[in-house]
Design a protein around this motif. Structure first.
Motif, PDB file in Angstrom:
ATOM      1  N   THR A  10       0.960  -1.175   0.016  1.00 43.90           N
ATOM      2  CA  THR A  10       0.056   0.048  -0.020  1.00 43.90           C
ATOM      3  C   THR A  10       0.871   1.060  -0.195  1.00 43.90           C
ATOM      4  OG1 THR A  10      -0.010  -0.066   2.517  1.00 43.90           O
ATOM      5  CG2 THR A  10      -2.082  -1.234   1.197  1.00 43.90           C
ATOM      6  N   ALA A  11       2.020   1.171   0.119  1.00 46.90           N
ATOM      7  CA  ALA A  11       3.095   2.360   0.097  1.00 46.90           C
ATOM      8  C   ALA A  11       2.875   3.022  -1.017  1.00 46.90           C
ATOM      9  CB  ALA A  11       4.507   1.947   0.428  1.00 46.90           C
ATOM     10  N   GLY A  12       2.809   4.352  -1.047  1.00 50.37           N
ATOM     11  CA  GLY A  12       2.869   5.321  -2.070  1.00 50.37           C
ATOM     12  C   GLY A  12       1.316   5.375  -2.634  1.00 50.37           C
ATOM     13  N   ALA A  13       0.226   4.877  -2.196  1.00 50.26           N
ATOM     14  CA  ALA A  13      -1.054   4.993  -2.618  1.00 50.26           C
ATOM     15  C   ALA A  13      -1.509   6.370  -2.732  1.00 50.26           C
ATOM     16  CB  ALA A  13      -1.814   3.977  -1.711  1.00 50.26           C
ATOM     17  N   SER A  14      -0.925   7.115  -1.693  1.00 48.26           N
ATOM     18  CA  SER A  14      -1.323   8.679  -1.677  1.00 48.26           C
ATOM     19  C   SER A  14      -0.803   9.601  -2.295  1.00 48.26           C
ATOM     20  CB  SER A  14      -1.598   9.141  -0.252  1.00 48.26           C
ATOM     21  OG  SER A  14      -0.284   9.187   0.271  1.00 48.26           O
ATOM     22  N   ILE A  15       0.424   9.017  -3.033  1.00 47.62           N
ATOM     23  CA  ILE A  15       1.414   9.920  -3.750  1.00 47.62           C
ATOM     24  C   ILE A  15       0.695  10.103  -5.113  1.00 47.62           C
ATOM     25  CG2 ILE A  15       3.987  10.347  -4.531  1.00 47.62           C
ATOM     26  CD1 ILE A  15       4.701   8.339  -2.156  1.00 47.62           C
ATOM     27  N   ALA A  16       0.370  11.497  -5.417  1.00 47.24           N
ATOM     28  CA  ALA A  16      -0.180  11.836  -6.392  1.00 47.24           C
ATOM     29  C   ALA A  16       0.911  12.332  -7.312  1.00 47.24           C
ATOM     30  CB  ALA A  16      -1.210  12.939  -6.398  1.00 47.24           C
ATOM     31  N   PRO A  17       0.791  12.098  -8.790  1.00 50.77           N
ATOM     32  CA  PRO A  17       1.944  12.470  -9.552  1.00 50.77           C
ATOM     33  C   PRO A  17       1.988  14.246  -9.582  1.00 50.77           C
ATOM     34  CG  PRO A  17       0.148  11.598 -10.911  1.00 50.77           C
ATOM     35  CD  PRO A  17      -0.268  11.510  -9.381  1.00 50.77           C
ATOM     36  N   SER A  18       3.361  14.714  -9.616  1.00 47.29           N
ATOM     37  CA  SER A  18       3.277  16.046  -9.466  1.00 47.29           C
ATOM     38  C   SER A  18       4.739  16.428  -9.846  1.00 47.29           C
ATOM     39  CB  SER A  18       3.058  16.633  -8.209  1.00 47.29           C
ATOM     40  OG  SER A  18       3.255  17.814  -8.008  1.00 47.29           O
ATOM     41  N   LEU A  19       4.958  17.558 -10.421  1.00 42.86           N
ATOM     42  CA  LEU A  19       6.411  17.964 -10.796  1.00 42.86           C
ATOM     43  C   LEU A  19       7.140  18.405  -9.546  1.00 42.86           C
ATOM     44  CD1 LEU A  19       5.731  20.438 -13.725  1.00 42.86           C
ATOM     45  CD2 LEU A  19       6.874  18.116 -13.855  1.00 42.86           C
ATOM     46  N   ARG A  20       6.559  18.687  -8.723  1.00 42.80           N
ATOM     47  CA  ARG A  20       7.445  18.951  -7.300  1.00 42.80           C
ATOM     48  C   ARG A  20       6.496  18.640  -6.200  1.00 42.80           C
ATOM     49  NH1 ARG A  20       7.347  23.501 -10.648  1.00 42.80           N
ATOM     50  NH2 ARG A  20       9.480  23.855 -11.565  1.00 42.80           N
ATOM     51  N   PRO A  21       6.623  17.330  -5.928  1.00 44.49           N
ATOM     52  CA  PRO A  21       5.861  16.969  -4.469  1.00 44.49           C
ATOM     53  C   PRO A  21       6.716  17.042  -3.444  1.00 44.49           C
ATOM     54  CG  PRO A  21       6.867  15.101  -5.551  1.00 44.49           C
ATOM     55  CD  PRO A  21       7.033  16.208  -6.750  1.00 44.49           C
ATOM     56  N   LEU A 344      31.141  22.555 -19.216  1.00 43.56           N
ATOM     57  CA  LEU A 344      30.697  24.055 -18.176  1.00 43.56           C
ATOM     58  C   LEU A 344      29.446  23.785 -17.727  1.00 43.56           C
ATOM     59  CD1 LEU A 344      32.186  26.492 -20.903  1.00 43.56           C
ATOM     60  CD2 LEU A 344      33.123  25.885 -18.641  1.00 43.56           C
ATOM     61  N   SER A 345      28.615  22.851 -18.217  1.00 47.00           N
ATOM     62  CA  SER A 345      27.186  22.988 -17.823  1.00 47.00           C
ATOM     63  C   SER A 345      27.030  22.418 -16.461  1.00 47.00           C
ATOM     64  CB  SER A 345      26.317  22.076 -18.841  1.00 47.00           C
ATOM     65  OG  SER A 345      26.818  20.759 -18.803  1.00 47.00           O
ATOM     66  N   ALA A 346      27.598  21.545 -15.688  1.00 46.29           N
ATOM     67  CA  ALA A 346      27.299  21.189 -14.432  1.00 46.29           C
ATOM     68  C   ALA A 346      27.458  21.837 -13.449  1.00 46.29           C
ATOM     69  CB  ALA A 346      28.286  19.780 -14.411  1.00 46.29           C
ATOM     70  N   ARG A 347      28.298  23.250 -13.698  1.00 39.36           N
ATOM     71  CA  ARG A 347      28.139  23.775 -12.535  1.00 39.36           C
ATOM     72  C   ARG A 347      26.927  24.542 -12.140  1.00 39.36           C
ATOM     73  NH1 ARG A 347      32.831  28.515 -13.222  1.00 39.36           N
ATOM     74  NH2 ARG A 347      33.850  26.612 -13.522  1.00 39.36           N
ATOM     75  N   GLY A 348      26.211  24.962 -13.418  1.00 37.53           N
ATOM     76  CA  GLY A 348      24.904  25.537 -13.294  1.00 37.53           C
ATOM     77  C   GLY A 348      23.850  24.559 -12.555  1.00 37.53           C
ATOM     78  N   MET A 349      24.180  23.299 -12.708  1.00 32.68           N
ATOM     79  CA  MET A 349      23.235  22.417 -12.307  1.00 32.68           C
ATOM     80  C   MET A 349      23.509  21.565 -10.913  1.00 32.68           C
ATOM     81  SD  MET A 349      22.160  20.106 -16.041  1.00 32.68           S
ATOM     82  CE  MET A 349      23.659  20.348 -16.479  1.00 32.68           C
ATOM     83  N   ALA A 350      24.599  22.015 -10.395  1.00 35.66           N
ATOM     84  CA  ALA A 350      25.074  21.300  -9.131  1.00 35.66           C
ATOM     85  C   ALA A 350      24.254  21.706  -8.015  1.00 35.66           C
ATOM     86  CB  ALA A 350      26.531  21.909  -8.731  1.00 35.66           C
ATOM     87  N   ARG A 351      24.006  20.596  -7.043  1.00 36.59           N
ATOM     88  CA  ARG A 351      23.153  20.896  -5.974  1.00 36.59           C
ATOM     89  C   ARG A 351      23.830  20.466  -4.684  1.00 36.59           C
ATOM     90  NH1 ARG A 351      20.882  23.557  -9.238  1.00 36.59           N
ATOM     91  NH2 ARG A 351      18.435  23.316  -9.787  1.00 36.59           N
ATOM     92  N   GLY A 359      18.614  20.522 -15.166  1.00 31.97           N
ATOM     93  CA  GLY A 359      18.814  21.642 -15.981  1.00 31.97           C
ATOM     94  C   GLY A 359      19.031  22.886 -14.881  1.00 31.97           C
ATOM     95  N   GLN A 360      19.653  23.723 -15.777  1.00 27.75           N
ATOM     96  CA  GLN A 360      19.937  25.078 -15.028  1.00 27.75           C
ATOM     97  C   GLN A 360      18.730  25.847 -14.412  1.00 27.75           C
ATOM     98  OE1 GLN A 360      22.700  26.981 -17.605  1.00 27.75           O
ATOM     99  NE2 GLN A 360      24.328  25.637 -16.977  1.00 27.75           N
ATOM    100  N   GLU A 361      17.562  25.533 -15.330  1.00 26.08           N
ATOM    101  CA  GLU A 361      16.383  26.425 -14.999  1.00 26.08           C
ATOM    102  C   GLU A 361      15.325  25.567 -14.193  1.00 26.08           C
ATOM    103  OE1 GLU A 361      14.956  29.708 -18.195  1.00 26.08           O
ATOM    104  OE2 GLU A 361      15.269  27.563 -19.140  1.00 26.08           O
ATOM    105  N   TRP A 362      15.817  24.346 -13.669  1.00 25.15           N
ATOM    106  CA  TRP A 362      14.825  23.463 -13.002  1.00 25.15           C
ATOM    107  C   TRP A 362      14.356  23.838 -11.797  1.00 25.15           C
ATOM    108  CZ3 TRP A 362      12.508  19.302 -14.475  1.00 25.15           C
ATOM    109  CH2 TRP A 362      11.751  18.445 -13.654  1.00 25.15           C
ATOM    110  N   GLY A 363      13.241  23.996 -11.276  1.00 29.67           N
ATOM    111  CA  GLY A 363      12.554  24.621 -10.410  1.00 29.67           C
ATOM    112  C   GLY A 363      13.181  24.363  -8.957  1.00 29.67           C
ATOM    113  N   GLU A 364      13.625  23.113  -8.701  1.00 31.02           N
ATOM    114  CA  GLU A 364      13.992  22.597  -7.375  1.00 31.02           C
ATOM    115  C   GLU A 364      15.351  23.247  -7.236  1.00 31.02           C
ATOM    116  OE1 GLU A 364      11.735  18.496  -6.265  1.00 31.02           O
ATOM    117  OE2 GLU A 364      13.686  18.352  -7.530  1.00 31.02           O
ATOM    118  N   SER A 365      15.638  23.885  -6.072  1.00 28.53           N
ATOM    119  CA  SER A 365      16.908  24.434  -5.889  1.00 28.53           C
ATOM    120  C   SER A 365      17.976  23.449  -5.071  1.00 28.53           C
ATOM    121  CB  SER A 365      16.880  25.878  -5.304  1.00 28.53           C
ATOM    122  OG  SER A 365      16.224  25.745  -3.995  1.00 28.53           O
TER     123      SER A 365
END
Length: 437
Positions: A10-21, A344-351, A359-365
């Motif tokens: 039953t795990a995850g039954a309440s997890i709805a698809p979302s871009l930023r859950p 060069l791109s990884a620097r802007g995507m590093a977390r 991506g560099q514009e990805w909403g999660e920071s």
């Protein structure tokens, strides 16, 4: 043990698809479990998502739950036989990186891949992206990478069976659907079809065909002929406009797109190359020549639009992890300017935890994503940058769950997040280790 099974189912039954859950770990891993059906007296197998915080007792060398000494004889016998099947399966192939520091990561990844692509009784199936909630569907991209990982580790017949799932599924003029249910029906959740799926399925078909034993190549071609034809027609039609560019399409970000993205353009190029190779290998000279010509025309158009900085969107400025797809092993050689842009791109995507975002514009920071981090590891290995590949593998190995599985995300505190195992990441790790071998 029965409590673990009930909770996991039953795990995850309440997890709805979302871009930023809300980001919490929904499963530690995926295992097979056997329980006694008291009515029939026989054991019944289940694929079980391991609940968060649980470190299950597993039979040695397997991802099969140990039913315990007090289990019914039929239950214990079935579990022991299932564990032996997994051990024999691993032994029948190769363990990439078996002699190196990432051997434990590879063995766990192989067991995760087997558990996701085989039912408890051993039947091959297309893998769900992950075992809980909104991930319990089959993505063409994830399945394609799983098939290639299976083929590269010596399990070509299983790889063919995975790709055969897409023989007869519903396909739209815009591409394969984003997700399918295990019975082959469309998930129907409003996500747009994705053109990249056709490219990835063609790439996987060509890779699996190349990995097959010589005496079995013709049979593999026959079994995957319909997938080749459908996916090939999609790409040839999608690139038939005078400018040869494919139309905008949702890509692995799964957002509506009004401009062509690198996440669509690169799989289209990869797929056209594979299509030409498949036609040529089958002796279809005219079709192979047409696909090879189209590939050159589309490549020129894509290089003109995206090069030399290779942003996520045509005409954009910010980069995306799909930049790795402009490099080997997905392209024969790095497209003009792509390797420099990628480095060069990884620097802007590093977390904060040390991984990358999509991506560099990805909403999660804050959250690192393991598939993009593993994708960069594979690109590094393919370019001969072994040091970077090993560094990224080290990071992935140090951020696994209690079962040793690779989660989808890693939080800023270094903790696993979302779901595990994520089959795309699992497959990418195996492909990276195989490339390093």
């Amino acid at each position: 043990m029965l409590g673990i099974v009930a909770l996991a189912l039953t795990a995850g039954a309440s997890i709805a698809p979302s871009l930023r859950p809300p980001v919490a770990l929904a499963s530690e891993g995926l295992v097979h479990s056997w329980v006694l059906d008291e009515d029939s007296g026989s054991a019944v197998g289940f694929a079980v998502a391991v609940p968060t915080g649980t470190s299950p007792d597993l039979l040695p060398g397997s991802h099969v739950l140990d039913p315990g000494a007090d289990a019914a004889p039929a239950e214990r016998r079935a579990a022991l036989e299932a564990a032996e099947r997994q051990r024999a399966w691993v032994a029948a192939g190769t363990v990439p990186g078996a002699d190196g520091p990432h051997a434990p990561l590879a063995r766990t990844a192989l067991l995760d891949l087997h558990t996701a692509t085989h039912s408890p009784d051993g039947e091959v199936q297309a893998p769900q992206a992950a075992p809980t909630g909104a991930w319990r569907y089959i993505w063409p991209r994830d399945a394609a990478f799983a098939a290639v990982a299976l083929a590269r580790t010596g399990h070509a017949d299983d790889a063919v069976a995975v790709l055969s799932f897409f023989d007869g599924v519903e396909v739209t003029p815009q591409g394969y659907h984003a997700r399918y249910r295990p019975d082959g029906s469309v998930a129907g959740d409003g996500r747009a079809p994705q053109l990249d799926g056709a490219g990835w399925l063609l790439w996987a078909t060509a890779e699996v065909t190349a990995a097959a034993p010589p005496t079995e190549v013709e049979d593999v071609r026959r079994r995957l002929a319909d997938v080749t034809a459908v996916a090939g027609d999609l790409l040839m039609t999608a690139t038939s406009a005078p400018d040869r560019l494919p139309p905008p399409s949702s890509d692995y970000w799964e957002l509506p797109e009004t401009r062509l993205t690198l996440g669509t353009a690169m799989p289209v190029l990869t797929g056209l190359d594979a299509l030409a190779t498949l036609h040529e290998g089958a002796g279809r000279a005219a079709e192979g020549a047409a696909a090879r010509t189209r590939l050159g025309e589309v490549r020129d158009a894509v290089v003109h639009v995206f090069g030399p900085t290779w942003p996520r969107e045509a005409g954009g400025r910010h980069q995306d992890a799909a930049l790795a797809m402009a490099l080997p092993p997905f392209q024969d050689a790095a497209l003009p300017g792509a390797e420099a842009a990628w480095r060069l791109s990884a620097r802007g995507m590093a977390r904060p935890a040390g991984g990358l975002a999509p991506g560099q514009e990805w909403g999660e920071s804050d959250y690192s994503w393991t598939p993009q981090t593993a994708l960069y590891a594979l690109a590094a290995a393919s370019l001969g940058d072994d040091a970077q590949a090993h560094d990224r593998l080290d990071w992935l190995a140090s951020h696994t769950t209690l079962t040793g599985s690779i989660p989808e995300k890693v939080g800023p505190d270094g903790g696993s997040a979302q779901v595990a195992p994520l089959i795309w990441s699992t497959s990418l790790v195996l492909l990276t280790l195989a490339e390093l071998d």
